[in-house]
Write an enzyme that holds these catalytic residues in place. Structure first.
Site, PDB file in Angstrom:
ATOM      1  N   LYS A 189       0.155  -1.265  -0.008  1.00  0.00           N
ATOM      2  CA  LYS A 189      -0.046   0.157  -0.120  1.00  0.00           C
ATOM      3  C   LYS A 189       0.366   1.494   0.095  1.00  0.00           C
ATOM      4  O   LYS A 189       0.057   2.724  -1.240  1.00  0.00           O
ATOM      5  CB  LYS A 189      -0.880  -0.024   1.407  1.00  0.00           C
ATOM      6  CG  LYS A 189      -1.904  -1.352   1.036  1.00  0.00           C
ATOM      7  CD  LYS A 189      -2.748  -1.091   2.879  1.00  0.00           C
ATOM      8  CE  LYS A 189      -3.701  -2.448   2.936  1.00  0.00           C
ATOM      9  NZ  LYS A 189      -4.294  -2.452   3.379  1.00  0.00           N
ATOM     10  N   LYS A 196      -1.823   1.384   8.930  1.00  0.00           N
ATOM     11  CA  LYS A 196      -2.121   0.977   8.556  1.00  0.00           C
ATOM     12  C   LYS A 196      -1.566  -0.496   8.865  1.00  0.00           C
ATOM     13  O   LYS A 196       0.031  -0.233   7.960  1.00  0.00           O
ATOM     14  CB  LYS A 196      -2.831   0.811   7.884  1.00  0.00           C
ATOM     15  CG  LYS A 196      -3.864   1.769   7.786  1.00  0.00           C
ATOM     16  CD  LYS A 196      -4.544   2.963   6.828  1.00  0.00           C
ATOM     17  CE  LYS A 196      -5.505   3.668   6.717  1.00  0.00           C
ATOM     18  NZ  LYS A 196      -6.731   4.207   5.353  1.00  0.00           N
ATOM     19  N   ARG A 233      -9.140  -7.898  -6.237  1.00  0.00           N
ATOM     20  CA  ARG A 233      -9.839  -9.591  -5.999  1.00  0.00           C
ATOM     21  C   ARG A 233     -11.610  -8.689  -6.163  1.00  0.00           C
ATOM     22  O   ARG A 233     -12.001  -7.202  -5.470  1.00  0.00           O
ATOM     23  CB  ARG A 233      -9.829  -9.743  -4.184  1.00  0.00           C
ATOM     24  CG  ARG A 233      -9.911  -9.020  -3.139  1.00  0.00           C
ATOM     25  CD  ARG A 233     -10.398  -9.783  -1.587  1.00  0.00           C
ATOM     26  NE  ARG A 233     -10.073  -8.329  -1.157  1.00  0.00           N
ATOM     27  CZ  ARG A 233     -11.068  -7.837  -0.209  1.00  0.00           C
ATOM     28  NH1 ARG A 233     -11.976  -7.867  -0.962  1.00  0.00           N
ATOM     29  NH2 ARG A 233     -10.693  -7.155   0.294  1.00  0.00           N
ATOM     30  N   LYS A 252     -17.248  -2.982   7.129  1.00  0.00           N
ATOM     31  CA  LYS A 252     -18.579  -2.403   6.202  1.00  0.00           C
ATOM     32  C   LYS A 252     -19.800  -3.214   6.788  1.00  0.00           C
ATOM     33  O   LYS A 252     -19.581  -4.203   6.781  1.00  0.00           O
ATOM     34  CB  LYS A 252     -17.807  -2.366   5.055  1.00  0.00           C
ATOM     35  CG  LYS A 252     -17.363  -1.426   4.535  1.00  0.00           C
ATOM     36  CD  LYS A 252     -16.885  -2.054   2.950  1.00  0.00           C
ATOM     37  CE  LYS A 252     -15.314  -1.051   2.724  1.00  0.00           C
ATOM     38  NZ  LYS A 252     -14.607  -1.846   1.477  1.00  0.00           N
ATOM     39  N   ILE A 280      -7.686  11.395   7.914  1.00  0.00           N
ATOM     40  CA  ILE A 280      -8.870  12.550   6.938  1.00  0.00           C
ATOM     41  C   ILE A 280     -10.034  12.587   7.954  1.00  0.00           C
ATOM     42  O   ILE A 280     -10.857  11.693   8.110  1.00  0.00           O
ATOM     43  CB  ILE A 280      -8.691  12.330   5.762  1.00  0.00           C
ATOM     44  CG1 ILE A 280      -7.796  12.297   5.428  1.00  0.00           C
ATOM     45  CG2 ILE A 280      -9.465  13.297   5.724  1.00  0.00           C
ATOM     46  CD1 ILE A 280      -7.190  13.788   5.001  1.00  0.00           C
ATOM     47  N   GLU A 308      -6.092   2.743  -0.682  1.00  0.00           N
ATOM     48  CA  GLU A 308      -5.122   1.835  -1.725  1.00  0.00           C
ATOM     49  C   GLU A 308      -6.351   1.248  -2.474  1.00  0.00           C
ATOM     50  O   GLU A 308      -7.200   1.204  -2.860  1.00  0.00           O
ATOM     51  CB  GLU A 308      -5.618   0.511  -0.170  1.00  0.00           C
ATOM     52  CG  GLU A 308      -6.802   0.787   0.290  1.00  0.00           C
ATOM     53  CD  GLU A 308      -6.985  -0.070   1.225  1.00  0.00           C
ATOM     54  OE1 GLU A 308      -6.418   0.007   2.177  1.00  0.00           O
ATOM     55  OE2 GLU A 308      -7.595  -1.630   1.550  1.00  0.00           O
ATOM     56  N   GLY A 343      -9.848  -6.295   5.503  1.00  0.00           N
ATOM     57  CA  GLY A 343     -10.761  -6.569   5.844  1.00  0.00           C
ATOM     58  C   GLY A 343     -10.910  -5.911   7.530  1.00  0.00           C
ATOM     59  O   GLY A 343     -11.643  -6.372   8.307  1.00  0.00           O
TER      60      GLY A 343
END
Length: 435
Positions: free
Chosen positions: A116, A157, A291, A236, A202, A287, A163
């Protein structure tokens, strides 16, 4: 085109891939753990092979066992779905070494995009605005220096993976060491790599991602954006397309920039570019996922383009049959992820129906939720000509959906989409934290 594909996954995504293959006339091979012996994907596939014990490390993450099974079963390609080995460049390389097509980007491109910190530098050179931050960090001391330079708060990160794992918000210098240890440990346990990078936090912002398809002939098409701002602990819960926060002018501009950048790096396959959208309307690149996304169904409902089939076609060398000007983003599609909140055996399920209502699941008679895998048991997706109508349809579908035998988050999802902030579209990444 392939005549047989091994599906290296489980649950609803394995069922989704098998169905796409059946529609394309492609035979399928399912792999399963001992815990999934009675799973739906096992019975739907043309062939099924047990590859190990219930723990993912002994089955769905066993690269050599999966490749050996593909060779024994005569599969020409492997579809990894999402999670597990879907972003593992070593596995993609192992497939390649054994003459098996990995349905995804080639290993070299996967390594390039999967790092990333390096990718952010690359995308910045091709016109995308990236979040201010540091390249890969090798020590806590480097992290301290980078955070002091950028200014708190900052985000730690994981260098690899996704995930929501290996991510920590650091508000002050005194919080850095503890969060550093937690993030690097979680990253190593999840991805086998404890490398971290750091970026400016942010806030407030929305999580907006762009779906890309790119073929071997150099054609790249963007299928619009998905708003994924409703998250709990970076996981999410609800996704929608288009985003109520993105104007037509913003959409046209960021889609053009994304297509240009993806072409420049020579990417091939399905991919997702993830951004933070701030209050000023700036898209900050975070990023790229190499997939299929869990929420790919939202884009499929909006565009009527089957992303799984196109992943397979692209991997077989078939060029895209549509161009950017053919993509019509009209109406509204919304998805709720249905998660199990306890383990148990399915006693009863009733799935809502009607036009433009879709429920992707692997639940069937005898299904059992075990502690070994992700809590996702289904995805409820609806489409309508307006966002208001889509919300009404989604509320009706959630009220009709019945799952008994274990606890789920259906009631919570109904409350979330009925919240005035979601109804008006005026929500951001802080939404779930305020509930």
């Amino acid at each position: 085109m392939f005549s047989k594909i091994l599906v290296a996954n489980r649950g609803e995504i394995a069922v989704r891939i098998i169905r796409a293959c059946k529609e394309m006339g492609i035979a399928t091979v399912a792999v399963y753990s001992e815990a999934d012996r009675n799973a739906l994907h096992v019975s739907l596939a043309d062939q099924s092979w047990c590859i190990g014990g219930p723990e993912a490390s002994n089955s769905y993450l066993d690269e050599k066992q999966i490749v050996s099974t593909a060779l024994l079963a005569g599969a020409q390609a492997i579809h990894p779905g999402y999670g597990f080995l879907s972003e593992n460049a070593h596995f993609a390389s192992l497939c390649q070494q054994n003459g098996i097509v990995f349905i995804g980007p080639d290993p070299q491109r996967m390594e390039q995009v999967g790092d990333k910190a390096t990718l952010k530098e690359l995308m910045a050179s091709h016109g995308l605005q990236v979040i201010p931050g540091a390249v890969e960090l090798h020590s806590l001391e480097e992290a301290r220096a980078a955070a002091d330079r950028i200014g708190y708060p900052v985000m730690l990160k994981a260098r690899l993976g996704g995930g929501g794992r290996g991510i920590r918000l650091v508000q002050t210098p005194k919080d850095l060491e503890e969060n550093w240890q937690q993030a690097t440990t979680e990253a190593f346990n999840s991805f086998g790599d404890g490398g971290l990078y750091l970026e400016k936090y942010i806030h407030p912002a929305r999580h907006v991602e762009l779906q890309i398809l790119a073929d071997e002939q150099g054609n790249v098409v963007c299928l619009g954006e998905r708003d994924c701002s409703l998250q709990r602990r970076h996981q999410k819960l609800v996704e929608e397309s288009p985003s109520p926060a993105v104007s037509p002018e913003q959409r046209e501009r960021i889609m053009a920039q994304a297509v240009k950048a993806v072409k420049a790096i020579g990417y091939v396959g399905a991919g997702t570019l993830e951004f933070l959208l701030d209050e000023e309307g700036t898209f900050w690149f975070m990023e790229m996922n190499v997939r299929l996304q869990v929420e790919h169904c939202v884009t499929e409902m909006l565009t009527d383009i089957d992303l799984v089939k196109w992943q397979i076609r692209i991997a077989a060398g078939v060029p895209l049959r549509f161009a950017q000007e053919d993509i019509r983003l009209t109406g509204s599609a919304i998805e709720c992820r249905i998660n199990a909140k306890s383990c148990g055996k399915l006693e009863m399920i009733h799935v809502p129906g009607g036009p433009h209502v879709r429920f992707d699941t692997a639940l069937a008679e005898g299904s059992e939720v075990t502690p070994y895998y992700d809590a996702l048991v289904g995805k409820l997706i609806v489409y309508a000509k307006t966002r208001e109508k889509a919300l009404r349809k989604l509320r009706a579908a959630l009220c009709e959906l019945v799952i008994r035998g274990f606890d789920t988050n259906i009631e919570e999802q109904l409350n979330v989409i009925s919240d005035e902030r979601f109804v008006t579209g005026e929500y951001d990444l802080t939404f779930m934290g305020s509930r």
